[in-house]
Design a protein around this motif. Sequence first.
Motif, PDB file in Angstrom:
ATOM      1  N   PRO A 191     -18.290 -30.807 -33.477  1.00 15.17           N
ATOM      2  CA  PRO A 191     -19.086 -30.209 -34.563  1.00 15.17           C
ATOM      3  C   PRO A 191     -18.693 -28.750 -34.725  1.00 15.17           C
ATOM      4  O   PRO A 191     -18.522 -28.027 -33.731  1.00 15.17           O
ATOM      5  N   ALA A 192     -18.556 -28.314 -35.965  1.00 17.51           N
ATOM      6  CA  ALA A 192     -18.033 -26.966 -36.190  1.00 17.51           C
ATOM      7  C   ALA A 192     -18.704 -26.293 -37.383  1.00 17.51           C
ATOM      8  O   ALA A 192     -19.003 -26.939 -38.393  1.00 17.51           O
ATOM      9  N   LEU A 193     -18.901 -24.999 -37.227  1.00 16.13           N
ATOM     10  CA  LEU A 193     -19.316 -24.146 -38.328  1.00 16.13           C
ATOM     11  C   LEU A 193     -18.110 -23.313 -38.717  1.00 16.13           C
ATOM     12  O   LEU A 193     -17.611 -22.518 -37.910  1.00 16.13           O
ATOM     13  N   PHE A 194     -17.635 -23.494 -39.936  1.00 14.00           N
ATOM     14  CA  PHE A 194     -16.466 -22.763 -40.411  1.00 14.00           C
ATOM     15  C   PHE A 194     -16.908 -21.522 -41.182  1.00 14.00           C
ATOM     16  O   PHE A 194     -17.727 -21.609 -42.104  1.00 14.00           O
ATOM     17  N   VAL A 202     -17.834 -22.370 -33.465  1.00 14.22           N
ATOM     18  CA  VAL A 202     -17.699 -21.483 -34.619  1.00 14.22           C
ATOM     19  C   VAL A 202     -16.206 -21.252 -34.826  1.00 14.22           C
ATOM     20  O   VAL A 202     -15.506 -20.797 -33.920  1.00 14.22           O
ATOM     21  N   VAL A 203     -15.723 -21.594 -36.019  1.00 13.98           N
ATOM     22  CA  VAL A 203     -14.298 -21.480 -36.322  1.00 13.98           C
ATOM     23  C   VAL A 203     -14.101 -20.371 -37.347  1.00 13.98           C
ATOM     24  O   VAL A 203     -14.550 -20.472 -38.492  1.00 13.98           O
ATOM     25  N   LEU A 204     -13.445 -19.309 -36.922  1.00 11.40           N
ATOM     26  CA  LEU A 204     -13.123 -18.186 -37.800  1.00 11.40           C
ATOM     27  C   LEU A 204     -11.768 -18.464 -38.424  1.00 11.40           C
ATOM     28  O   LEU A 204     -10.764 -18.597 -37.719  1.00 11.40           O
ATOM     29  N   THR A 205     -11.739 -18.563 -39.750  1.00 10.50           N
ATOM     30  CA  THR A 205     -10.520 -19.010 -40.408  1.00 10.50           C
ATOM     31  C   THR A 205     -10.309 -18.236 -41.705  1.00 10.50           C
ATOM     32  O   THR A 205     -11.026 -17.299 -42.016  1.00 10.50           O
TER      33      THR A 205
END
Length: 255
Positions: free
Chosen positions: A43-46, A101-104
């Motif tokens: 599960p990820a928050l982008f 948490v994915v910083l993109t």
Amino acid sequence: MNMVQSTPYNPPIQPWPKDFKELLPLNEAFVSIQGEGRFAGAPALFLRFNYCNLGCTWCDTRFTWDKDKIEKGETLTPARIAELAVRLIDEASLAPDNVHVVLTGGEPMLHQDRLPKLVELMRNAGFNFFEIETNGLIVPNNNMLKSIDWWNCSPKLSNNGLALSKNINANAIRIIAFTDKADFKFVVTSPEDIDEIITNYLPLIPKYSVMLMPEGFTRAKQRRATPWVKEAAERNGFRFSPRLQILKWGNERKR
């Protein structure tokens, strides 16, 4: 005999402000799953930020950097983004400590002077695992090295239309590799790309950290490329990474 020369690729990169006034240019934020790399399926928050320092021909997020396509998004304080993150996770009925948490981007490392503050605030709110997706051209500062739990580094090959001198920063790659918290994901379009990885990158990074990903943001293109990319990974002692978000949703936004 006249030779017809192709026009060199010159990416239409939107210049970024010289002073962000401690704000972050958030393009979009959404909850999904991590689709690529070591943590695929988590599960990820982008959190996607605007602007890029490269501009690949095949980029599927041109809306973050192409001067003809860039979306304004919102320029927010780290505190406002942290509040937004909490709200999105609450709406998805997830716990912050169970979400990556994915910083993109774009290229989020353009904002490394401000991202550690965001990470600090989000850790205080219960988030505890932060990934960053970067092209490996910018040397991380000490605060950034302390803030990030995993580096999804995607160095670029000449299949992106640009010269080697624009695609590689050996010092940045070495520093990211030295964290021992990094995978190096290469977007490949042909078998010739494998030779380029071996020649230009294996002197800088350990073989076990190399992942191959098929280029393409349609399901059909991913399925066509997967067999030869998987075989190339196995033959060379690399790993294969699917792109789950494309296989499931195609090129839909916020997926």
